[in-house]
Write a protein that holds these residues in place. Structure first.
Motif, PDB file in Angstrom:
ATOM      1  N   GLU A 113       0.841  -1.198   0.000  1.00  0.00           N
ATOM      2  CA  GLU A 113       0.000   0.000   0.000  1.00  0.00           C
ATOM      3  C   GLU A 113       0.877   1.250   0.000  1.00  0.00           C
ATOM      4  OE1 GLU A 113      -3.518   0.262   2.880  1.00  0.00           O
ATOM      5  OE2 GLU A 113      -1.988   1.441   3.891  1.00  0.00           O
ATOM      6  N   VAL A 114       0.403   2.298  -0.625  1.00  0.00           N
ATOM      7  CA  VAL A 114       1.075   3.595  -0.560  1.00  0.00           C
ATOM      8  C   VAL A 114       0.113   4.597   0.060  1.00  0.00           C
ATOM      9  CG1 VAL A 114       2.608   3.212  -2.528  1.00  0.00           C
ATOM     10  CG2 VAL A 114       0.384   4.237  -2.907  1.00  0.00           C
ATOM     11  N   THR A 115       0.674   5.639   0.651  1.00  0.00           N
ATOM     12  CA  THR A 115      -0.143   6.687   1.249  1.00  0.00           C
ATOM     13  C   THR A 115      -0.082   7.918   0.365  1.00  0.00           C
ATOM     14  OG1 THR A 115       0.274   5.859   3.473  1.00  0.00           O
ATOM     15  CG2 THR A 115      -0.484   8.136   3.299  1.00  0.00           C
ATOM     16  N   ALA A 116      -1.241   8.464   0.083  1.00  0.00           N
ATOM     17  CA  ALA A 116      -1.335   9.697  -0.696  1.00  0.00           C
ATOM     18  C   ALA A 116      -1.842  10.800   0.228  1.00  0.00           C
ATOM     19  CB  ALA A 116      -2.286   9.517  -1.874  1.00  0.00           C
ATOM     20  N   HIS A 117      -1.131  11.908   0.249  1.00  0.00           N
ATOM     21  CA  HIS A 117      -1.541  13.079   1.016  1.00  0.00           C
ATOM     22  C   HIS A 117      -2.249  14.016   0.053  1.00  0.00           C
ATOM     23  CE1 HIS A 117       0.802  11.908   4.572  1.00  0.00           C
ATOM     24  NE2 HIS A 117       1.633  11.400   3.689  1.00  0.00           N
ATOM     25  N   VAL A 118      -3.529  14.253   0.301  1.00  0.00           N
ATOM     26  CA  VAL A 118      -4.352  15.045  -0.603  1.00  0.00           C
ATOM     27  C   VAL A 118      -4.791  16.315   0.106  1.00  0.00           C
ATOM     28  CG1 VAL A 118      -6.480  15.090  -1.964  1.00  0.00           C
ATOM     29  CG2 VAL A 118      -5.185  12.961  -1.740  1.00  0.00           C
ATOM     30  N   THR A 119      -4.512  17.453  -0.527  1.00  0.00           N
ATOM     31  CA  THR A 119      -4.944  18.743   0.002  1.00  0.00           C
ATOM     32  C   THR A 119      -5.964  19.323  -0.959  1.00  0.00           C
ATOM     33  OG1 THR A 119      -2.755  19.070   0.972  1.00  0.00           O
ATOM     34  CG2 THR A 119      -4.173  21.014   0.789  1.00  0.00           C
ATOM     35  N   SER A 120      -7.094  19.740  -0.397  1.00  0.00           N
ATOM     36  CA  SER A 120      -8.148  20.349  -1.206  1.00  0.00           C
ATOM     37  C   SER A 120      -8.564  21.662  -0.567  1.00  0.00           C
ATOM     38  CB  SER A 120      -9.357  19.407  -1.309  1.00  0.00           C
ATOM     39  OG  SER A 120      -9.868  19.127  -0.019  1.00  0.00           O
ATOM     40  N   ALA A 127     -17.761   9.961  -1.116  1.00  0.00           N
ATOM     41  CA  ALA A 127     -17.781   9.507  -2.510  1.00  0.00           C
ATOM     42  C   ALA A 127     -16.569  10.063  -3.267  1.00  0.00           C
ATOM     43  CB  ALA A 127     -19.074   9.928  -3.191  1.00  0.00           C
ATOM     44  N   GLN A 128     -16.230  11.315  -3.033  1.00  0.00           N
ATOM     45  CA  GLN A 128     -15.073  11.919  -3.695  1.00  0.00           C
ATOM     46  C   GLN A 128     -13.782  11.238  -3.254  1.00  0.00           C
ATOM     47  OE1 GLN A 128     -16.001  15.918  -2.360  1.00  0.00           O
ATOM     48  NE2 GLN A 128     -16.397  16.586  -4.474  1.00  0.00           N
ATOM     49  N   VAL A 129     -13.672  10.953  -1.960  1.00  0.00           N
ATOM     50  CA  VAL A 129     -12.486  10.274  -1.435  1.00  0.00           C
ATOM     51  C   VAL A 129     -12.357   8.888  -2.066  1.00  0.00           C
ATOM     52  CG1 VAL A 129     -11.449   9.269   0.646  1.00  0.00           C
ATOM     53  CG2 VAL A 129     -12.400  11.573   0.723  1.00  0.00           C
ATOM     54  N   ALA A 130     -13.462   8.149  -2.148  1.00  0.00           N
ATOM     55  CA  ALA A 130     -13.431   6.805  -2.730  1.00  0.00           C
ATOM     56  C   ALA A 130     -13.039   6.849  -4.207  1.00  0.00           C
ATOM     57  CB  ALA A 130     -14.788   6.130  -2.561  1.00  0.00           C
ATOM     58  N   THR A 131     -13.606   7.788  -4.953  1.00  0.00           N
ATOM     59  CA  THR A 131     -13.286   7.919  -6.377  1.00  0.00           C
ATOM     60  C   THR A 131     -11.810   8.273  -6.564  1.00  0.00           C
ATOM     61  OG1 THR A 131     -15.537   8.610  -6.882  1.00  0.00           O
ATOM     62  CG2 THR A 131     -13.850   9.167  -8.507  1.00  0.00           C
ATOM     63  N   LEU A 132     -11.348   9.212  -5.772  1.00  0.00           N
ATOM     64  CA  LEU A 132      -9.944   9.624  -5.857  1.00  0.00           C
ATOM     65  C   LEU A 132      -9.018   8.461  -5.500  1.00  0.00           C
ATOM     66  CD1 LEU A 132      -7.931  11.893  -6.384  1.00  0.00           C
ATOM     67  CD2 LEU A 132      -8.206  12.593  -4.001  1.00  0.00           C
ATOM     68  N   ALA A 133      -9.350   7.717  -4.458  1.00  0.00           N
ATOM     69  CA  ALA A 133      -8.528   6.564  -4.056  1.00  0.00           C
ATOM     70  C   ALA A 133      -8.463   5.538  -5.183  1.00  0.00           C
ATOM     71  CB  ALA A 133      -9.083   5.933  -2.786  1.00  0.00           C
ATOM     72  N   ASP A 134      -9.599   5.279  -5.842  1.00  0.00           N
ATOM     73  CA  ASP A 134      -9.611   4.325  -6.959  1.00  0.00           C
ATOM     74  C   ASP A 134      -8.726   4.795  -8.106  1.00  0.00           C
ATOM     75  OD1 ASP A 134     -11.339   2.680  -5.569  1.00  0.00           O
ATOM     76  OD2 ASP A 134     -13.138   3.390  -6.616  1.00  0.00           O
ATOM     77  N   VAL A 144      -4.121   2.350  -2.268  1.00  0.00           N
ATOM     78  CA  VAL A 144      -3.777   3.694  -1.816  1.00  0.00           C
ATOM     79  C   VAL A 144      -4.596   4.044  -0.576  1.00  0.00           C
ATOM     80  CG1 VAL A 144      -3.804   6.150  -2.413  1.00  0.00           C
ATOM     81  CG2 VAL A 144      -3.162   4.471  -4.133  1.00  0.00           C
ATOM     82  N   LYS A 145      -3.891   4.518   0.434  1.00  0.00           N
ATOM     83  CA  LYS A 145      -4.538   5.032   1.646  1.00  0.00           C
ATOM     84  C   LYS A 145      -4.458   6.552   1.568  1.00  0.00           C
ATOM     85  CE  LYS A 145      -4.200   4.944   6.668  1.00  0.00           C
ATOM     86  NZ  LYS A 145      -3.457   4.424   7.814  1.00  0.00           N
ATOM     87  N   LYS A 161       0.203  14.253  -3.066  1.00  0.00           N
ATOM     88  CA  LYS A 161       1.602  13.837  -2.923  1.00  0.00           C
ATOM     89  C   LYS A 161       1.628  12.352  -2.572  1.00  0.00           C
ATOM     90  CE  LYS A 161       5.950  14.927  -0.760  1.00  0.00           C
ATOM     91  NZ  LYS A 161       6.676  15.646   0.253  1.00  0.00           N
ATOM     92  N   ILE A 162       2.287  11.580  -3.432  1.00  0.00           N
ATOM     93  CA  ILE A 162       2.481  10.148  -3.200  1.00  0.00           C
ATOM     94  C   ILE A 162       3.977   9.911  -3.214  1.00  0.00           C
ATOM     95  CG2 ILE A 162       2.056   7.813  -4.027  1.00  0.00           C
ATOM     96  CD1 ILE A 162      -0.376   8.831  -5.501  1.00  0.00           C
ATOM     97  N   GLY A 163       4.532   9.641  -2.050  1.00  0.00           N
ATOM     98  CA  GLY A 163       5.977   9.484  -1.952  1.00  0.00           C
ATOM     99  C   GLY A 163       6.658  10.777  -2.358  1.00  0.00           C
ATOM    100  N   SER A 164       7.554  10.701  -3.327  1.00  0.00           N
ATOM    101  CA  SER A 164       8.258  11.898  -3.780  1.00  0.00           C
ATOM    102  C   SER A 164       7.567  12.552  -4.976  1.00  0.00           C
ATOM    103  CB  SER A 164       9.697  11.549  -4.158  1.00  0.00           C
ATOM    104  OG  SER A 164       9.692  10.630  -5.231  1.00  0.00           O
TER     105      SER A 164
END
Length: 184
Positions: A113-120, A127-134, A144-145, A161-164
């Motif tokens: 698994e990878v972690t994505a840091h999302v700023t909005s 629903a938006q979080v689920a779509t974005l994760a997919d 992706v978490k 941001k996912i990793g670098s």
């Protein structure tokens, strides 16, 4: 179980690896991960707690007692409580955030698994979080978490941001790019 990578070479990485191995043996990887997340949230939210773990004038014994009380208040698992006591006795409490970050990285990597840091600009609904994760999982080729944050200064769009790797589709960045292009 093979833990590899440069993360295990650091002090925080060594502690995180040892904690992960114990948690794995006891079937508590997720519980410990949740405990560490609650602890880092508490450190971020409480200046007093952050000052406590960084104060060199507090004896290791007193720091251990304080961490036991904090652990009890936050409802951490016995393994995490023992680990906090160990960090206090070794004078390693200032490394707690780094250890928690390394633990999360190790656990996620071993889960594939990878972690994505999302700023909005505005909070995302489920629903938006689920779509974005997919969509991010399809792009990354891994599970992706998402960790979300809100920053109204980006005006709209997302910064991921996912990793670098960073994907910046914020309106603020687009406006800055347009302004630079217009200046020639």
């Amino acid at each position: 179980m093979e833990i590899s990578g440069g993360i295990t070479a650091s002090l925080a990485g060594r502690y995180a690896t040892a904690l992960y191995e114990l948690a794995h043996e006891q079937g508590q990887v997720s519980a410990v991960e949740g405990d560490l997340e609650r602890l880092t949230d508490a450190l971020r939210e409480s200046n007093d707690f952050a000052a406590l773990i960084r104060n060199p004038l507090i004896s290791r014994h007193a720091a251990g007692q304080a961490m036991a009380a904090v652990g009890q208040t936050l409802g951490v698992s016995p393994l995490t409580g023992q680990f906090l006591g160990l960090l206090a006795s070794k004078g390693r409490l200032p490394k707690l955030v780094d250890i928690a970050r390394a633990y999360t990285t190790i656990a996620a990597a071993l889960r594939g698994e990878v972690t994505a840091h999302v700023t909005s600009a505005h909070p995302l609904d489920d629903a938006q979080v689920a779509t974005l994760a997919d969509k991010l999982a399809a792009r990354a080729g891994k599970s992706v978490k998402l960790k979300t944050a809100v920053d109204p200064d980006i005006l709209g769009g997302l910064v991921v941001k996912i990793g670098s790797q960073m994907i910046d589709s914020s309106i603020r960045t687009r406006l800055n790019s347009l302004a630079q292009a217009m200046q020639g």
